[in-house]
Design a protein around this motif. Structure first.
Motif, mmCIF file in Angstrom:
data_model
loop_
_atom_site.group_PDB
_atom_site.id
_atom_site.type_symbol
_atom_site.label_atom_id
_atom_site.label_comp_id
_atom_site.label_asym_id
_atom_site.label_seq_id
_atom_site.Cartn_x
_atom_site.Cartn_y
_atom_site.Cartn_z
ATOM 1 N N LYS A 106 -8.447 12.031 -0.988
ATOM 2 C CA LYS A 106 -7.251 12.627 -0.378
ATOM 3 C C LYS A 106 -6.494 13.482 -1.388
ATOM 4 O O LYS A 106 -5.973 14.546 -1.049
ATOM 5 C CB LYS A 106 -6.335 11.528 0.173
ATOM 6 C CG LYS A 106 -6.870 10.809 1.394
ATOM 7 C CD LYS A 106 -5.872 9.762 1.883
ATOM 8 C CE LYS A 106 -6.373 9.043 3.117
ATOM 9 N NZ LYS A 106 -5.403 8.022 3.590
ATOM 10 N N VAL A 107 -6.437 13.006 -2.638
ATOM 11 C CA VAL A 107 -5.755 13.768 -3.693
ATOM 12 C C VAL A 107 -6.401 15.143 -3.861
ATOM 13 O O VAL A 107 -5.715 16.175 -3.880
ATOM 14 C CB VAL A 107 -5.787 12.993 -5.033
ATOM 15 C CG1 VAL A 107 -5.400 13.901 -6.202
ATOM 16 C CG2 VAL A 107 -4.855 11.788 -4.980
ATOM 17 N N PRO A 141 0.818 -1.211 0.000
ATOM 18 C CA PRO A 141 0.000 0.000 0.000
ATOM 19 C C PRO A 141 0.852 1.263 0.000
ATOM 20 O O PRO A 141 1.755 1.418 0.813
ATOM 21 C CB PRO A 141 -0.815 -0.135 1.291
ATOM 22 C CG PRO A 141 -0.922 -1.612 1.507
ATOM 23 C CD PRO A 141 0.402 -2.160 1.055
ATOM 24 N N GLY A 142 0.587 2.138 -0.957
ATOM 25 C CA GLY A 142 1.329 3.385 -1.086
ATOM 26 C C GLY A 142 2.522 3.308 -2.009
ATOM 27 O O GLY A 142 2.998 4.326 -2.501
ATOM 28 N N PRO A 200 3.090 12.444 1.071
ATOM 29 C CA PRO A 200 2.891 11.801 2.379
ATOM 30 C C PRO A 200 1.443 11.875 2.849
ATOM 31 O O PRO A 200 0.928 10.926 3.452
ATOM 32 C CB PRO A 200 3.835 12.589 3.300
ATOM 33 C CG PRO A 200 4.932 13.036 2.394
ATOM 34 C CD PRO A 200 4.221 13.392 1.113
ATOM 35 N N ALA A 201 0.746 12.999 2.552
ATOM 36 C CA ALA A 201 -0.648 13.136 2.964
ATOM 37 C C ALA A 201 -1.559 12.177 2.203
ATOM 38 O O ALA A 201 -2.514 11.633 2.761
ATOM 39 C CB ALA A 201 -1.118 14.574 2.746
ATOM 40 N N SER A 236 9.840 21.256 -5.460
ATOM 41 C CA SER A 236 9.693 20.001 -4.732
ATOM 42 C C SER A 236 9.005 20.172 -3.382
ATOM 43 O O SER A 236 8.384 19.233 -2.876
ATOM 44 C CB SER A 236 11.059 19.342 -4.533
ATOM 45 O OG SER A 236 11.919 20.180 -3.791
ATOM 46 N N GLU A 237 9.069 21.360 -2.809
ATOM 47 C CA GLU A 237 8.544 21.547 -1.457
ATOM 48 C C GLU A 237 7.057 21.187 -1.341
ATOM 49 O O GLU A 237 6.674 20.453 -0.419
ATOM 50 C CB GLU A 237 8.775 22.993 -0.996
ATOM 51 C CG GLU A 237 8.731 23.169 0.519
ATOM 52 C CD GLU A 237 9.825 22.396 1.241
ATOM 53 O OE1 GLU A 237 9.541 21.907 2.352
ATOM 54 O OE2 GLU A 237 10.933 22.265 0.694
ATOM 55 N N PRO A 238 6.169 21.664 -2.242
ATOM 56 C CA PRO A 238 4.756 21.260 -2.132
ATOM 57 C C PRO A 238 4.568 19.747 -2.248
ATOM 58 O O PRO A 238 3.696 19.177 -1.585
ATOM 59 C CB PRO A 238 4.088 21.995 -3.292
ATOM 60 C CG PRO A 238 4.983 23.159 -3.575
ATOM 61 C CD PRO A 238 6.367 22.657 -3.311
#
Length: 252
Positions: free
Chosen positions: A87-88, A8-9, A157-158, A149-151
Motif C-alpha cells: 500500500k505504501v 491496527p494503524g 488514510p490510504a 500536508s495535503e498529500p
C-alpha cells in the motif's frame, strides 16, 4: 492521544537510534525515569528496552550505519506488514528496509511517505508494542512535520486507515475518531535543509521542569516551553547525541 494500547494503524512503538546508547540511557533516565535493559544476545545488536516500572515504553539501539544521524522512529501497527508495504509503494511512498522478522517478536519494515518522512510498520507477534501510553515518560502524541500536508492527508488514510480531523491549521490523525497525532506544515522558522519527519511527543507532568532537566543533562531546547491555544504546554528538545523529540504536559 486517546489510544491506550496498540491497535491496527495506530502508533505502537518508539525507537531511538543513537551514536551512544550508554549516554542516551543516562539522559533519558534523568528526564523520564526510564529503567533500561540491554538484550545480551550478540544477534540483538545492543537493542535496549526502556521501562517505566515493568511497562515497556521505548527502545534504544546503536545507529545501523556509520554516519547515520541519531533519530527517533515511530512505528505503526499492522496486521500484515507485507500488505502494508504494498500500500505504501502504491500510494507513492518507498520501502527502505525489510520486510523482515525479528526473532519471534514480530515482523517489520521501514518505509517513507512520498515526501520522505520515515516511519516503521510493525506486525506484532510475541511483542505487540508499548505497554503504556500517555502516562508521564511514555509516548503521548505523534506529529508529522512536513512541507506540504495535503498529500499526506491522502497517503496515510490510504495506507493505514486513519481518520483526519477537519482542522485546516492543524489536521489531527485518528483511528475510528480516537486522535493520536497531527500534521504540522513547516514554516520559515524551519531551516531550508530540514527534511520532513515524524516527531514523537512524550507525556510529562510539567513541561517547564522537564525542559530545564533536559538542559541540565546536556540537551538543547529547540522550542522553549509554549502553551498551544486550546492545547497543552509543549517543548521540543534535541538530546546530547542529536535526536529530536517533543514533550507535552499531560491533562490533569
Amino acid at each position: 492521544m486517546k489510544l491506550t494500547a496498540p491497535v491496527p494503524g495506530g502508533p505502537c512503538w518508539i525507537e531511538l537510534s543513537t551514536s551512544d546508547v550508554q549516554a542516551a540511557k543516562t539522559f533519558y533516565a534523568a528526564l523520564f525515569g526510564w529503567r533500561c535493559e540491554t538484550d545480551p544476545r550478540e544477534e540483538a545488536g545492543g537493542y535496549t528496552m526502556a521501562h517505566l516500572g515493568d511497562a515497556r515504553v521505548a527502545a534504544l539501539s546503536p545507529v545501523y550505519q556509520p554516519g547515520q544521524p541519531p533519530a527517533w522512529t515511530v512505528s505503526f501497527a499492522t496486521g500484515d506488514v507485507d500488505a502494508s508495504v504494498a500500500k505504501v509503494t502504491a500510494a507513492g511512498g518507498s520501502l527502505l528496509v525489510g520486510p523482515m522478522d525479528i526473532f519471534d517478536q514480530g515482523r517489520f519494515a521501514v518505509v517513507a511517505d512520498p515526501s520522505g518522512a520515515v516511519f516503521s510498520l510493525w506486525q506484532g507477534r510475541a511483542f505487540a508494542g508499548a505497554d503504556l501510553f500517555n502516562d508521564p515518560g511514555a509516548l503521548g502524541w505523534t506529529e508529522l512535520v512536513t512541507r506540504e500536508s495535503e498529500p499526506a492527508l491522502a497517503f496515510y488514510p490510504a495506507v493505514l486507515g486513519w481518520t483526519v480531523s477537519a482542522s485546516e491549521t492543524y489536521p489531527q490523525w485518528g483511528i475510528d475518531g480516537a486522535d493520536f497525532g497531527g500534521a504540522r506544515t513547516m514554516d520559515e522558522t524551519f531551516p531550508p535543509e530540514a527534511p520532513p519527519h515524524w516527531l514523537p511527543y512524550f507525556a510529562v507532568t510539567d513541561a517547564d521542569a522537564t525542559a530545564a532537566t533536559a538542559q541540565s543533562a546536556g540537551g538543547e531546547l529547540l522550542m522553549q516551553p509554549t502553551t498551544i491555544p486550546q492545547g497543552p504546554r509543549i517543548a521540543v528538545i534535541r538530546d546530547p547525541q542529536g535526536a529530536v523529540f517533543g514533550i507535552h504536559r499531560t491533562e490533569a
